[in-house]
Design a protein around this motif. Sequence first.
Motif, PDB file in Angstrom:
ATOM      1  N   ALA A   1       1.277  -0.893  -5.176  1.00 34.27           N
ATOM      2  CA  ALA A   1       0.964  -0.687  -3.758  1.00 34.27           C
ATOM      3  C   ALA A   1       2.243  -0.494  -2.939  1.00 34.27           C
ATOM      4  CB  ALA A   1       0.156  -1.867  -3.225  1.00 34.27           C
ATOM      5  N   MET A   2       3.296  -1.236  -3.272  1.00 33.04           N
ATOM      6  CA  MET A   2       4.574  -1.058  -2.566  1.00 33.04           C
ATOM      7  C   MET A   2       5.162   0.316  -2.858  1.00 33.04           C
ATOM      8  SD  MET A   2       6.544  -4.739  -2.680  1.00 33.04           S
ATOM      9  CE  MET A   2       6.378  -5.012  -4.452  1.00 33.04           C
ATOM     10  N   ARG A   3       5.082   0.734  -4.103  1.00 31.81           N
ATOM     11  CA  ARG A   3       5.606   2.057  -4.486  1.00 31.81           C
ATOM     12  C   ARG A   3       4.869   3.168  -3.753  1.00 31.81           C
ATOM     13  NH1 ARG A   3       3.811   3.079 -10.039  1.00 31.81           N
ATOM     14  NH2 ARG A   3       1.973   3.746  -8.876  1.00 31.81           N
ATOM     15  N   ASP A   4       3.569   2.964  -3.532  1.00 36.03           N
ATOM     16  CA  ASP A   4       2.753   3.977  -2.862  1.00 36.03           C
ATOM     17  C   ASP A   4       2.774   3.849  -1.342  1.00 36.03           C
ATOM     18  OD1 ASP A   4       2.077   4.869  -5.396  1.00 36.03           O
ATOM     19  OD2 ASP A   4       0.184   3.748  -5.455  1.00 36.03           O
ATOM     20  N   GLY A   5       3.554   2.916  -0.826  1.00 32.55           N
ATOM     21  CA  GLY A   5       3.646   2.739   0.617  1.00 32.55           C
ATOM     22  C   GLY A   5       2.457   2.054   1.240  1.00 32.55           C
ATOM     23  N   GLN A   6       1.652   1.341   0.442  1.00 36.46           N
ATOM     24  CA  GLN A   6       0.455   0.683   0.957  1.00 36.46           C
ATOM     25  C   GLN A   6       0.645  -0.815   1.191  1.00 36.46           C
ATOM     26  OE1 GLN A   6      -2.551   1.655  -1.932  1.00 36.46           O
ATOM     27  NE2 GLN A   6      -2.668   3.795  -1.311  1.00 36.46           N
ATOM     28  N   PHE A   7       1.784  -1.336   0.744  1.00 38.34           N
ATOM     29  CA  PHE A   7       2.050  -2.765   0.967  1.00 38.34           C
ATOM     30  C   PHE A   7       3.533  -2.934   1.221  1.00 38.34           C
ATOM     31  CE2 PHE A   7       2.308  -7.321   0.169  1.00 38.34           C
ATOM     32  CZ  PHE A   7       1.123  -7.774   0.745  1.00 38.34           C
ATOM     33  N   ARG A   8       3.850  -3.755   2.220  1.00 41.43           N
ATOM     34  CA  ARG A   8       5.240  -3.947   2.627  1.00 41.43           C
ATOM     35  C   ARG A   8       5.973  -4.855   1.647  1.00 41.43           C
ATOM     36  NH1 ARG A   8       6.523  -2.968   8.289  1.00 41.43           N
ATOM     37  NH2 ARG A   8       8.254  -4.419   7.925  1.00 41.43           N
ATOM     38  N   ALA A   9       7.153  -4.404   1.237  1.00 42.04           N
ATOM     39  CA  ALA A   9       7.959  -5.191   0.307  1.00 42.04           C
ATOM     40  C   ALA A   9       8.408  -6.503   0.943  1.00 42.04           C
ATOM     41  CB  ALA A   9       9.172  -4.384  -0.158  1.00 42.04           C
ATOM     42  N   ASP A  10       8.739  -6.468   2.250  1.00 39.80           N
ATOM     43  CA  ASP A  10       9.212  -7.700   2.884  1.00 39.80           C
ATOM     44  C   ASP A  10       8.121  -8.766   2.910  1.00 39.80           C
ATOM     45  OD1 ASP A  10       7.724  -6.303   4.757  1.00 39.80           O
ATOM     46  OD2 ASP A  10       9.275  -6.302   6.311  1.00 39.80           O
ATOM     47  N   LEU A  11       6.863  -8.355   3.107  1.00 41.47           N
ATOM     48  CA  LEU A  11       5.776  -9.329   3.064  1.00 41.47           C
ATOM     49  C   LEU A  11       5.554  -9.821   1.636  1.00 41.47           C
ATOM     50  CD1 LEU A  11       3.516 -10.921   4.398  1.00 41.47           C
ATOM     51  CD2 LEU A  11       2.031  -8.917   4.150  1.00 41.47           C
TER      52      LEU A  11
END
Length: 271
Positions: free
Chosen positions: A174-184
């Motif tokens: 999800a992070m790779r696809d821009g759907q989840f924030r890495a900082d969170l």
Amino acid sequence: MSPQRPKPTSTRPPITHVASTRRAHALVGAADSLKRLVQWIDKIALTDQSTLIVGPPGSGKNLAARCIHERSPKHAEPFIELSCGALPASFVDAELFGHVLGAFPGAFEERRGLLELVGKGTLLLDEVGDLPLAVQAKLVRVIDTRTFNSLGSFKDISFEGRIVATTRKNLFDAMRDGQFRADLFYRLSALTLNVPSLTQRLDDLPLLLAHFSFQQMRAISFTSAAVKKLSEQPWPENIRQLRDLVIQLSALAEHEHIDVDTLEPFLTAPP
């Protein structure tokens, strides 16, 4: 919102238990993978840190979250659950943070959000991977500063609780696809629990079957051959699927003692 649980006694029973108890929020079983999970729950419960619980659907992630809360020093405080994918994005925002009068069309009164209502208790974000990106960004601030603002207000409100999040998704994808924030992700995952699938704890089948049977109006039992047959089945929905099967058998099976012949029709996939 889940109701506040009654204040427990000072003696806390162990989480892992035999199927003869009716404890609602207990993890049932004795498999090594479950024992490791329980050990981690006991340790995490003593902290106030945000926690990420990962596991396949129906494996008991929400139950693990409840156990963290119930084993914590703040077990008498509220436990509130938000299903992140069940509401539209704008509703999730208002539900979490609350709003003042006139914050948006339809905001006819002031409303406190779950971050405030939870007090010093536990806020469970069920399937956190479904949260809108804008809400994810605001949660980063909550975790970092322990404060937040209601919608339409600039007044800081203190957040005094703990956030526990669950996910069935691969959040790295999800992070790779821009759907989840890495900082969170990295703020939630410092403490991570991995809940095993049913196929990883098949030794617990007899205990689980007895536990779910005990909860029914008509108790049922299983022959050893029936248990072996169940151990050979795929369980894509894991513990939840097994529980539902026991409910069906209790209600519809002709006999209370379940053998392979009785079991077979209930294992047939619908057309």
